[in-house]
Design a protein around this motif. Structure first.
Motif, PDB file in Angstrom:
ATOM      1  N   VAL D 281      53.994  16.486  25.206  1.00 37.00           N
ATOM      2  CA  VAL D 281      54.813  15.273  25.335  1.00 37.00           C
ATOM      3  C   VAL D 281      54.556  14.600  26.673  1.00 37.00           C
ATOM      4  O   VAL D 281      54.385  13.384  26.773  1.00 37.00           O
ATOM      5  CB  VAL D 281      56.316  15.630  25.199  1.00 37.00           C
ATOM      6  CG1 VAL D 281      57.183  14.415  25.452  1.00 37.00           C
ATOM      7  CG2 VAL D 281      56.594  16.215  23.837  1.00 37.00           C
ATOM      8  N   PHE D 282      54.502  15.421  27.709  1.00 37.10           N
ATOM      9  CA  PHE D 282      54.278  14.945  29.071  1.00 37.10           C
ATOM     10  C   PHE D 282      52.948  14.183  29.156  1.00 37.10           C
ATOM     11  O   PHE D 282      52.893  13.046  29.638  1.00 37.10           O
ATOM     12  CB  PHE D 282      54.277  16.176  29.975  1.00 37.10           C
ATOM     13  CG  PHE D 282      54.130  15.908  31.442  1.00 37.10           C
ATOM     14  CD1 PHE D 282      55.178  15.390  32.184  1.00 37.10           C
ATOM     15  CD2 PHE D 282      52.959  16.227  32.108  1.00 37.10           C
ATOM     16  CE1 PHE D 282      55.058  15.185  33.545  1.00 37.10           C
ATOM     17  CE2 PHE D 282      52.823  16.033  33.471  1.00 37.10           C
ATOM     18  CZ  PHE D 282      53.878  15.508  34.177  1.00 37.10           C
ATOM     19  N   GLY D 283      51.908  14.813  28.640  1.00 31.77           N
ATOM     20  CA  GLY D 283      50.591  14.176  28.680  1.00 31.77           C
ATOM     21  C   GLY D 283      50.567  12.891  27.873  1.00 31.77           C
ATOM     22  O   GLY D 283      50.006  11.871  28.297  1.00 31.77           O
ATOM     23  N   PHE D 284      51.208  12.934  26.731  1.00 33.52           N
ATOM     24  CA  PHE D 284      51.272  11.743  25.887  1.00 33.52           C
ATOM     25  C   PHE D 284      51.965  10.610  26.631  1.00 33.52           C
ATOM     26  O   PHE D 284      51.479   9.477  26.663  1.00 33.52           O
ATOM     27  CB  PHE D 284      52.022  12.094  24.592  1.00 33.52           C
ATOM     28  CG  PHE D 284      52.331  10.907  23.726  1.00 33.52           C
ATOM     29  CD1 PHE D 284      51.339  10.341  22.950  1.00 33.52           C
ATOM     30  CD2 PHE D 284      53.602  10.357  23.715  1.00 33.52           C
ATOM     31  CE1 PHE D 284      51.617   9.245  22.169  1.00 33.52           C
ATOM     32  CE2 PHE D 284      53.891   9.262  22.936  1.00 33.52           C
ATOM     33  CZ  PHE D 284      52.895   8.699  22.155  1.00 33.52           C
ATOM     34  N   GLY D 285      53.076  10.938  27.265  1.00 31.67           N
ATOM     35  CA  GLY D 285      53.823   9.922  28.007  1.00 31.67           C
ATOM     36  C   GLY D 285      52.984   9.314  29.116  1.00 31.67           C
ATOM     37  O   GLY D 285      52.945   8.091  29.293  1.00 31.67           O
ATOM     38  N   ILE D 286      52.285  10.162  29.860  1.00 32.79           N
ATOM     39  CA  ILE D 286      51.452   9.641  30.944  1.00 32.79           C
ATOM     40  C   ILE D 286      50.383   8.718  30.375  1.00 32.79           C
ATOM     41  O   ILE D 286      50.160   7.615  30.884  1.00 32.79           O
ATOM     42  CB  ILE D 286      50.816  10.805  31.728  1.00 32.79           C
ATOM     43  CG1 ILE D 286      51.894  11.543  32.505  1.00 32.79           C
ATOM     44  CG2 ILE D 286      49.740  10.292  32.676  1.00 32.79           C
ATOM     45  CD1 ILE D 286      51.392  12.758  33.233  1.00 32.79           C
ATOM     46  N   GLY D 287      49.748   9.166  29.298  1.00 32.26           N
ATOM     47  CA  GLY D 287      48.686   8.343  28.707  1.00 32.26           C
ATOM     48  C   GLY D 287      49.196   6.971  28.312  1.00 32.26           C
ATOM     49  O   GLY D 287      48.586   5.942  28.632  1.00 32.26           O
ATOM     50  N   VAL D 288      50.321   6.950  27.622  1.00 33.69           N
ATOM     51  CA  VAL D 288      50.869   5.670  27.174  1.00 33.69           C
ATOM     52  C   VAL D 288      51.206   4.777  28.370  1.00 33.69           C
ATOM     53  O   VAL D 288      50.850   3.597  28.409  1.00 33.69           O
ATOM     54  CB  VAL D 288      52.131   5.911  26.309  1.00 33.69           C
ATOM     55  CG1 VAL D 288      52.859   4.606  26.064  1.00 33.69           C
ATOM     56  CG2 VAL D 288      51.746   6.552  25.001  1.00 33.69           C
TER      57      VAL D 288
END
Lengths: 192, 227, 442, 334, 224
Positions: D281-288
Motif C-alpha cells: 500500500v505504501f509503495g502504491f501510494g508513493i507511486g501515485v
C-alpha cells in the motif's frame, strides 16, 4: 467544473484548512491518539461546515447586503444557534449518531475553522455551489489532518521522546512535518 | 484570625461563586497573563492567529493589540453585566459582547491601518473564535469586578502580544532578514523562507515550546540541587 | 489442503543437531543422589506419600496424583529418602522435593509388577494405567498424557498426530528414539489408537531426520493406518497448532483446543513412554535427554533417571569448556536458563544445552526500528513489534485486544529481532501481569 | 578434570540464541551499499559532491552527538541520514546550508521524537524538505555535470547566513526541462546519470545495484521499491497513452530522485509500514503521488513529498493492515 | 438581532430548581444585542469615511500606476456581461467589476485598467492590468493580491524587472525561459518561479481577452 474541482483540490490539499491556513488548530492539537475520535470529530466538523456554508451564504445574499459590518456578529451567532438546533435535532431523532458526535458539536461552535469558512467564502464571493464544494473540501481537509495527527500520536504515545518535547514540542514538530509534506501539493492545478 | 472572626466578614462578601479566582493584587492580575499563565507559551490558546499572522512583526503586533483591545473591552463589559445576565444565556451573551468588540477592532484597524488590516484579513474577525476570549470571560471576568477584569484582560493581552511579537520577530528576522520592514543584515543575507511558510509557523512555536520546557526543566533540576 | 507439510512464517535457527544426531542413546549410571520435585507436570503437584528415612525401590510411588489433572511421581532408583525440602527447581524457583540417597550397591531391579494387557482394556482402564505410570508429555510442556487420551465426548477425534518434528535446535532425543526404537513408538501408537478408538494416525517428522523417517516407515505394521509424514524443517514446526496445520491443513481456531478440529497430538517421547508402561509395567522414571552444546566437552544422548542433578549430568558428559556461558533446560528457543546446577532433570526436560559465550544473545538492546521481521516470523500472525511497544509502556489491556492470548511464546520474534529486544520475555511478563489483574467486569 | 560449572553462568530469558543480524549491522550495510553511489556522484560532479556529502554527514554526526540520547553514533543511523541528505542536494549548494539541513534533520527529524526508531518521518527527507522550503533557489540551482574534478560547482564556501554568489554554469534537471520548457531527455543519459540533478540521484544503475545488494541480503524490503516502480510505470503509461505529450514510464522511472527515493528513502524501516500488505500500500501510494505531483503539481519533482506524505500515513496503514491472527474468525472464513 | 434570541431562549436547558423566566432570557439577549448593535453602528459610521477613502486611494494608486499616470479616468461597471457608464439603480457599485478608462489631457482614451484574477501557486492572485483594448498592447501591471511563496514566487510582485517587461508587449503573451530577440509577445519567466510567472501570464491573457471583447461591445453601443 474545472473551477469547482480546483476549489476542491485547493481546499483539501494545497491550502489545507489546518496545515496551511492554521484554522481549527485547537481540535488539531487537542486530538489524542484515537483515530476514531478524530474521524468523528472530522465528520461532525464537516457537517457543521456544510451547515455554515449554506446559512452564511443566505445571510450574505439576503440579510447582510446593507450591513456588512455586522457580519462577524451575525455569523457567530447564527453558527452557534444552528449548531445548537442541530444538536437537539440529532439528539432527538438520531440518538445513535448523537452518542458518537454529540459531545463534539458544542466544541465546534468556537472552532475557528467554521467561522473562517464563512468569512473566506464571503471574501471570495463564492456562489452557493462553490461554497458547498468549499465546505466539503474544508471538512475533508480537516478530517485528513485530524486523522493523520491522531494516527501519528497513537504511535508517539508508545515512544519515549525527550522530556522537553513531551508536552507540546513534539506535537508542533509533527504539525510542522505534516505541513511540509503538504507543501508538495502546492501549485497543483495551476501548472498547466 | 480564627474561624470565629472570619464568619461575620463572610456575610459581607458577595455570594459564593464556585470557581471564582482567588483574590490578588492588580499587579498580580496583570502579571499572570504575561508569565505563569501566558496564553500562547503556557496555555496554548489562540493558536490559529499565533501561527497565521506571525510571519512579520507588524502583523503579529497588530494582532496582539487587537486581541488585547477585545480582551479588555469584553472583560469590562462581561464584568459589568455579570449580575444581570441569566445563567442559561451567558455564553451567548459573552459571544455577543466579544463579537461586538471584534467588529469594533476590525473597523478601527481598517480605518487607521488599511495595509495591516488587509494583511491580517479574516484573522481579525476570527478573534471571536479564539478560545482565550471566551475562556477569560467565563473563568475570570464573569466572576470579578470590572477593575480586576480589565487588569486581567490587559495582562492576558500583553502576554499574548509579547509572545506573538517575539515569535513574529524571530520569523521576520530570519525569514526575511528584516525587522518591521527594515533590512538588518544587508543585501547578501539569505532569508530562511521556511519560516515564512506554514510549516515554519508550527516550527517556530514548537521551538518556543521546547525552549520554555527546557527552561522549566532546568529550573526544576536546579531547585532540586539547591534543596 | 493448500499448505500441507508446512505452515506460514516461522524461522530457521541454526540446527546444531550434528553434535548428537549420530550418537546412539546410552544409559547414564545412577548418581549418588536424586532429587524429585513434587511439581514436575502441568496441573496440581503430586501428594507426598513417603517420609524421611523410608527405603524405596526403583519405581515405587513416592507421591500420588492429586486429582485428575495430576500424576504420581515414582522413585527413579532404589535408595533412602533423606529429606523432603525446598530445592532448586529447573524453572528457577525453589520447590518441595524429595531427596533420595541412591543405594550404590542395589541391583536397581524394580519390584515385580503386573504388566497390563492392553488388548482387553477399556479407554478408562488405559487412562487409569497411564496416569498411574506418571506419564506426561515429554516434549517439554509436561501435560499429563492420560488427560489427552480421554477427550471430551462432544468432539469426535478422527486423527492422532504424533509429534516427531523436534524443531528446537540442538535436541535429538526424539530423533534418536524414532531411529533406534521405532517398534516401541509404533506399539505406543497402537495402544493409543486402541484406547481412543481412532482409526488414523500421522507421524510428522522434520525432513532433517531421514534415518528416523526411514526407520519408522520400515516399522509401520500392515494392520495400522499410520502415515509417516516428512515435514519442512522450520521452527516452530513442533508447536501443536503449527503441526496440525502442516499435517491436516486446518487451523485450530484461536483460543480453542486441537480436539475441536478432531485431532489429538502426542509427543514421540510420550508415546514411547506409554509403550514402556504396557511392555514392562515400569512407570516413567527415566527419560531420554540430549546433553549437548558448544560449551560441553562430550555431547551425548542419554537415558537419565528423573531427578538427576544437572551438575552430575554435566560432569558425566565431560564438564564444560572454558567459554561455556549459559545452561539451558530444553531447547535454546523455548527452554529456561538455569542459575543453579543443583536443579534436577525432571520429566519434561528434553535436553540440557550448554551454550558457549559467542552463541548467547548480546546484552545491547537497540530501539525497535520497525523492520517487520518479527511479523514475518510469528507463526500465529501477531504483530510482535506493536505488542512490544505496548508492553514497554504497560498498556496490557490493548495487548489483549492485539491477541496476546494467541502468543505461544515460541520466541521466533525475539530470535529474528535485529535490535535484540527480548520480545518473548516481554510477552510472558505481560501475560503474567494480565493474569494478576483480573478483568474488570463492566 | 575440566570444570563442571561454567565460570560465570548467565541467565537470560528465552530464546537464548539469536539470528546473526543486528540493527547496527543493517545500518552499516546500508552505508556500505551507498559507497558506489558516492563514487558515482564524485565521478559526475567532482569534489563538490564529496564536499556536500561530507559536510552533511559530519553535521549529522555532530548533531546526533549533541542532542541524541548519547552513545548512539555507533548504530550508524545518523551516518545514513547524513549521507542520504547529502546525496539529495545539488552539488553547488553552500555548505553552511547543507550543514544546517543535516542538523535540522537529526534534531527535528529524529532526536525530538526520541531517537532511532521513534520518528515517523524519514529524517533525511525532513532535512531536505526544510532546505527546500528555506532556500528554494539554492536547492534548485543545478550545476552542470562534468568539468574538472577539483572544480567548485558553486559558492560552496559562502559565509553562513549569506547567500552564495554563484557564477558556475548551471543546467536543469530532466524533470525541470520537461515541466518548464517541454524538453525531453535521452533515456541513456538518465540511466547512466550524466544529467543535471542532485549529486546522488542521477546514477540510476548504480543505485539499483546498491538496492539489489541490500534486497538480496534482506536489509531492505523489496516490496516497497517494486510496488513504487510498478505503480509509477503503470500510471504514467496510462497517462502517456491518453496524452502522448506526457512522459512515458521509462522517463518517469529513471528521472529525478525516484530511484534514490524508492530504494533508500522509502525503504527506511523506521518510517515505512511493518506489515507486508502495508508495504505494498505504501509503495502504491508513493507511486501515485509521485506521478500526480510530477504531472499536475507545481513542482517538477515530488518524490520527497510523496514519501513524506506516505510516512505520515504509515501509522494508519500499519493499523489497517494488521495480519489476521492464526485461527481467527477472519482467517477461518477464507 | 432577535432571531438568535429566539433560538437561544428556547434552546437553553432549564436548570432544575433555578428556573429563569423566558422573558428574562429574551430581555437579556435583547439588551445585549441592542447595545452591541448601537456600539457597532456608531463606530461603523465613524470609521466609514476613512475606510472608503483608503480603499479609493488604493484603487486610484493602482490605476495611475498601470496606466502610466493618465490625466483622468472614467469608471465603467460590468452588469449582466455588458459595460455601463452608470451602475443601474438597486445595485451596489462596490460589488460590481469595474473598468477604469484612462484618458490623456486631451480626453483621448489611452487604455483601460481592470482587475483580473486566477489561481497562482498557492492561492488566487489578483492583478490590476492596464492595456489598450484596441490593440491588446499592455501598458502596465500591478499585483494587487498574491500569496505566492515568499522569496520565490512573490518575485512576481517584488521583482520590478519581471512586471516591467510586460509594458509594450502585445497580449496574448507567452512565457519563455530566455527571451531571444524582441518578439513583442514574449516575456521572460523568473528563474525558480516559473509556475508563478506563468500564472501571471495566464491571468493577463484571459483578462485582456475578456475585457477587449467587452470594450468592443461597449464601443459599439451595447448596454446591459
Amino acid at each position: 467544473m474545472g473551477h469547482l474541482s480546483w476549489i476542491f483540490v485547493s481546499t483539501v490539499l494545497v491550502n489545507n484548512f489546518t496545515l496551511v491556513m492554521f484554522l481549527g488548530l485547537c481540535s488539531f492539537f487537542g486530538v489524542t491518539g484515537k483515530i476514531e475520535t478524530a474521524w468523528r470529530l472530522g465528520l461532525a466538523n464537516t457537517f457543521v461546515l456544510l451547515l455554515t456554508a449554506v446559512s452564511a451564504w443566505f445571510l450574505n445574499a439576503y440579510v447582510l447586503k446593507q450591513t456588512p459590518f455586522l457580519r462577524t456578529i451575525a455569523f457567530i451567532v447564527v453558527i452557534a444557534s444552528a449548531v445548537q438546533i442541530v444538536e437537539m435535532a440529532v439528539k432527538k431523532y438520531l440518538p445513535v449518531l448523537f452518542r458518537q458526535l454529540g459531545i463534539y458539536l458544542p466544541l465546534i461552535t468556537t472552532n475557528c475553522a467554521i467561522l473562517g469558512l464563512a468569512l473566506f467564502q464571503t471574501s471570495r464571493n463564492y456562489t452557493l455551489v462553490e461554497a458547498l464544494v468549499f465546505a466539503v473540501g474544508a471538512g475533508l481537509g480537516l478530517t485528513l489532518a485530524l486523522s493523520l495527527m491522531a494516527s501519528i500520536r497513537e504511535r508517539t504515545e508508545l515512544t519515549d521522546p525527550p522530556v522537553v518535547a513531551r508536552r507540546m514540542g513534539l506535537v508542533l514538530v509533527i504539525a510542522s512535518c505534516l505541513s511540509m509534506a503538504f507543501m508538495g501539493f502546492a501549485g497543483m492545478g495551476s501548472a498547466e | 484570625m480564627t474561624a470565629v472572626a472570619t464568619a461575620p466578614t463572610k456575610a459581607d462578601t458577595p455570594p459564593f461563586e464556585p470557581g471564582a479566582p482567588p483574590p490578588a493584587t492588580l499587579i498580580q492580575d496583570i502579571w499572570r497573563g504575561i508569565g505563569k499563565e501566558n496564553p500562547v507559551l503556557v496555555q496554548f490558546l489562540g493558536m490559529c492567529p499565533t501561527m497565521a499572522v506571525t510571519n512579520i512583526l507588524a502583523n503579529g503586533f497588530a494582532m496582539g493589540v487587537a486581541t488585547t483591545f477585545v480582551l479588555t473591552g469584553s472583560g469590562l463589559f462581561v464584568s459589568l453585566f455579570r449580575k444581570y445576565v441569566a445563567h442559561e444565556v451567558r455564553i451567548t451573551s459573552y459571544i455577543l459582547i466579544i463579537a461586538t468588540f471584534v467588529t469594533l477592532a476590525d473597523l478601527l484597524l481598517a480605518a487607521s491601518f488599511p495595509d495591516i488590516s488587509k494583511a491580517l484579513g479574516p484573522f481579525i474577525p476570527l478573534i471571536v473564535a479564539n478560545c482565550l476570549l471566551l475562556g477569560r470571560a467565563e473563568a475570570f471576568a464573569a466572576k470579578v469586578g470590572p477593575v480586576r477584569a480589565v487588569a486581567d484582560g490587559l495582562g492576558m493581552g500583553l502576554g499574548f502580544t509579547l509572545s506573538l511579537s517575539a515569535l513574529a520577530s524571530f520569523r521576520e528576522i530570519l525569514g526575511r532578514g528584516t525587522l518591521l520592514g527594515h533590512p538588518l543584515f544587508g543585501p547578501r543575507f539569505e532569508p530562511w523562507v521556511f519560516l515564512m511558510m506554514p510549516p515554519g509557523g508550527f516550527f517556530t512555536l514548537g521551538v518556543a515550546c521546547l525552549v520554555v520546557a527546557f527552561a522549566i526543566e532546568w529550573r526544576k533540576k536546579h531547585a532540586v540541587r539547591r534543596v | 489442503m493448500p499448505l500441507a507439510f508446512d505452515f506460514r512464517h516461522g524461522v530457521h535457527p541454526p540446527e546444531e543437531k550434528e553434535l548428537t544426531r549420530e550418537l546412539p542413546i546410552r544409559r547414564m549410571p545412577y548418581p549418588d543422589e536424586l532429587v524429585l520435585p513434587l511439581r514436575q507436570h502441568a496441573g496440581k503437584p503430586a501428594k507426598l506419600c513417603v517420609k524421611v528415612g523410608d527405603h524405596v525401590e526403583r519405581g515405587d510411588t513416592i507421591a500420588e496424583a492429586d486429582g485428575f489433572i495430576s500424576v504420581p511421581i515414582h522413585a527413579s532408583a532404589a535408595g533412602t529418602v533423606t529429606a523432603v525440602e525446598f530445592w532448586p527447581h529447573p524453572d528457577g524457583s525453589y520447590a518441595e522435593a524429595v531427596r533420595i540417597a541412591v543405594d550404590k550397591y542395589a541391583a536397581q531391579v524394580p519390584r515385580p509388577r503386573i504388566v497390563p494387557k492392553w488388548e482387553g482394556l477399556t479407554t478408562e482402564q488405559v487412562v487409569k494405567a497411564v496416569q498411574q505410570a506418571g506419564v506426561v508429555g515429554l516434549g517439554g510442556a509436561a501435560f499429563p498424557t492420560h488427560v489427552k487420551l480421554a477427550p471430551p465426548k462432544e468432539y469426535a477425534v478422527h486423527t492422532l498426530i504424533i509429534n516427531g518434528a523436534e524443531c528446537e535446535p540442538y535436541l535429538t532425543s526424539d530423533h534418536r528414539t524414532m531411529a533406534e526404537y521405532p517398534d516401541r513408538v509404533l506399539f505406543g501408537i497402537r495402544v493409543m489408537m486402541h484406547a481412543m478408538g481412532v482409526k488414523k494416525c500421522v507421524v510428522g517428522i522434520e525432513k532433517n531426520k531421514p534415518d528416523a523417517i526411514a526407520a519408522m516407515q520400515r516399522a509401520v505394521p500392515k494392520d495400522l493406518d499410520v502415515e509417516i509424514l516428512p515435514l519442512t524443517v522450520k521452527y516452530p514446526q513442533g508447536a501443536e497448532k503449527m503441526l496440525i496445520k502442516a499435517v491436516t491443513g486446518v487451523e485450530v481456531p484461536s483460543g480453542k483446543l486441537p480436539v475441536t478440529v478432531g485431532v489429538v497430538v502426542q509427543n514421540v517421547g510420550s508415546v514411547a513412554a506409554i509403550a514402556e508402561v504396557f511392555e514392562t509395567g515400569l512407570p516413567l522414571i527415566e527419560r531420554i535427554v540430549t546433553v549437548t552444546g558448544h560449551g560441553l566437552n562430550k555431547p551425548q544422548n542419554l537415558i537419565v533417571p528423573v531427578g538427576t542433578k544437572l551438575r552430575d549430568l554435566i560432569a558425566y558428559c565431560g564438564g564444560v569448556t572454558p567459554d561455556a556461558a549459559e545452561v539451558i533446560l530444553g531447547g535454546p528457543m523455548m527452554g529456561t536458563a538455569v542459575a543453579n546446577l543443583d536443579a534436577p532433570v525432571v520429566k519434561g526436560t528434553t535436553g540440557v544445552v550448554v551454550l558457549a559465550k559467542h552463541e548467547t544473545r548480546g546484552e545491547t538492546v537497540y530501539p525497535c526500528i520497525h523492520c517487520g521481521r518479527c511479523l514475518d516470523a510469528c507463526p500465529v500472525f501477531l504483530n510482535p513489534s506493536h505488542l512490544g511497544d505496548l508492553a514497554r509502556v504497560g498498556r496490557y489491556d490493548e495487548m489483549t485486544d492485539a491477541h496476546l492470548a494467541d502468543c505461544m511464546l515460541c520466541g521466533s520474534c525475539a530470535f529474528v529481532c535485529p535490535s535484540n529486544i527480548p520480545l518473548a520475555q516481554l510477552f510472558q511478563a505481560s501475560k503474567a501481569a494480565l493474569r494478576r489483574v483480573p478483568a474488570v467486569t463492566t | 578434570m575440566t570444570a563442571v560449572t561454567p565460570p560465570r553462568l548467565i541467565v537470560t530469558a528465552s530464546p537464548h540464541v539469536k539470528a546473526a543480524d543486528s540493527t547496527p549491522k543493517i545500518m552499516w550495510h546500508v552505508v556500505l551499499s551507498l559507497v558506489p553511489v558516492i563514487v558515482a556522484s564524485a565521478w559526475f560532479f567532482g569534489i563538490s559532491a564529496l564536499l556536500v556529502i561530507a559536510t552533511s554527514t559530519v553535521a549529522a554526526l555532530i548533531t546526533e552527538r549533541a542532542v541524541g540520547k548519547g552513545g548512539t553514533l555507533g548504530d550508524g543511523s545518523a551516518m545514513i541520514t547524513g549521507l542520504l541528505l547529502g546525496l539529495t542536494l545539488p552539488a553547488g549548494m553552500a555548505l553552511w546550508m547543507v550543514g544546517l539541513g543535516a542538523a535540522f534533520a537529526i534534531a527535528f527529524g529524529k532526536a525530538v521524537w526520541g531517537g532511532l526508531g521513534q520518528n515517523v518521518f524519514n529524517p533525511a527527507l525532513v532535512g531536505r524538505a526544510f532546505l527546500q522550503a528555506a532556500f528554494p533557489v539554492a536547492i534548485t540551482t543545478w550545476p552542470r555535470v562534468g568539468g574538472p574534478f577539483m572544480e567548485l560547482k558553486g559558492d560552496l564556501f559562502a559565509m553562513p547566513f549569506l547567500h552564495p554568489v554563484t557564477n558556475a554554469i548551471t543546467s536543469a534537471t530532466p524533470l525541470g526541462l520537461l515541466k518548464f520548457e517541454g524538453k525531453g531527455t535521452e533515456l541513456m543519459g538518465l540511466v547512466i546519470g550524466n544529467t543535471g540533478g542532485s549529486v546522488g540521484e542521477t546514477a540510476a544503475l548504480v543505485i539499483l545495484a546498491g538496492g539489489l545488494y541490500l534486497a538480496l541480503r534482506q536489509y531492505l524490503n523489496w516490496r516497497i521499491p517494486v510496488s513504487i516502480f510498478i505503480t509509477v510505470a503503470l500510471f504514467s503509461s496510462i497517462l502517456h497513452l491518453v496524452d502522448p505529450k506526457k512522459p512515458d514510464a521509462l522517463f518517469m522511472l529513471f528521472s529525478g530522485g525516484l530511484m534514490l527515493g524508492a530504494i533508500y528513502m522509502a525503504t527506511d524501516m523506521v518510517t515505512s509500514p511493518v506489515t507486508n500488505k502495508g508495504k505494498w500500500v505504501f509503495g502504491f501510494g508513493i507511486g501515485v503521488l509521485v506521478v500526480l505531483i510530477r504531472v499536475w503539481g507545481g513542482l517538477p519533482e515530488g518524490v520527497m513529498y510523496a514519501i513524506l506524505f506516505m510516512n505520515a500515513l504509515t501509522p494508519f496503514i500499519n493499523r489497517a493492515t494488521q495480519p489476521a491472527v492464526f485461527g481467527s474468525a477472519t482467517r477461518l472464513a477464507r | 438581532m432577535s432571531a438568535p434570541a429566539h433560538v437561544h431562549g428556547g434552546g437553553a436547558a432549564p436548570v432544575p430548581g433555578k428556573m429563569t423566566p423566558a422573558w428574562r432570557l429574551l430581555a437579556t439577549l435583547f439588551v445585549a444585542g441592542a447595545l452591541s448593535g448601537l456600539l457597532v453602528v456608531a463606530v461603523y459610521r465613524a470609521t466609514l469615511p476613512a475606510i472608503q477613502k483608503a480603499a479609493a486611494a488604493k484603487v486610484a494608486g493602482a490605476v495611475r500606476e498601470v496606466l502610466k499616470a493618465p490625466a483622468s479616468w472614467d469608471t465603467l461597471y460590468l452588469v449582466n456581461d455588458a459595460l455601463a457608464a452608470k451602475p443601474p439603480a438597486g445595485t451596489d457599485p462596490g460589488e460590481l467589476p469595474k473598468a477604469y478608462v484612462g484618458k490623456d489631457q486631451f480626453g483621448k482614451r489611452i487604455g483601460i485598467a481592470v482587475v483580473g484574477e486566477g489561481p497562482g501557486f498557492q492561492e488566487i492572485m489578483q492583478l490590476m492590468i492596464g492595456f489598450d483594448p484596441a490593440t491588446g498592447a499592455l501598458i502596465g501591471i500591478k499585483v494587487v493580491d498574491q500569496k505566492e511563496t515568499p522569496g520565490l514566487g512573490d518575485k512576481i510582485e517584488n521583482d520590478p524587472t519581471f512586471l516591467g517587461q510586460f509594458a509594450a508587449r502585445i497580449a496574448p503573451v507567452i512565457g519563455v525561459k530566455d527571451r531571444a530577440g524582441v518578439p513583442p509577445n514574449q516575456v521572460q519567466t523568473i528563474t525558480g518561479a516559473t509556475i508563478s510567472s506563468r500564472a501571471v501570464i495566464k491571468v493577463v491573457n484571459t483578462t485582456v481577452a475578456r475585457w477587449q471583447e467587452l470594450m468592443r461591445r461597449y464601443d459599439k453601443g451595447e448596454t446591459p
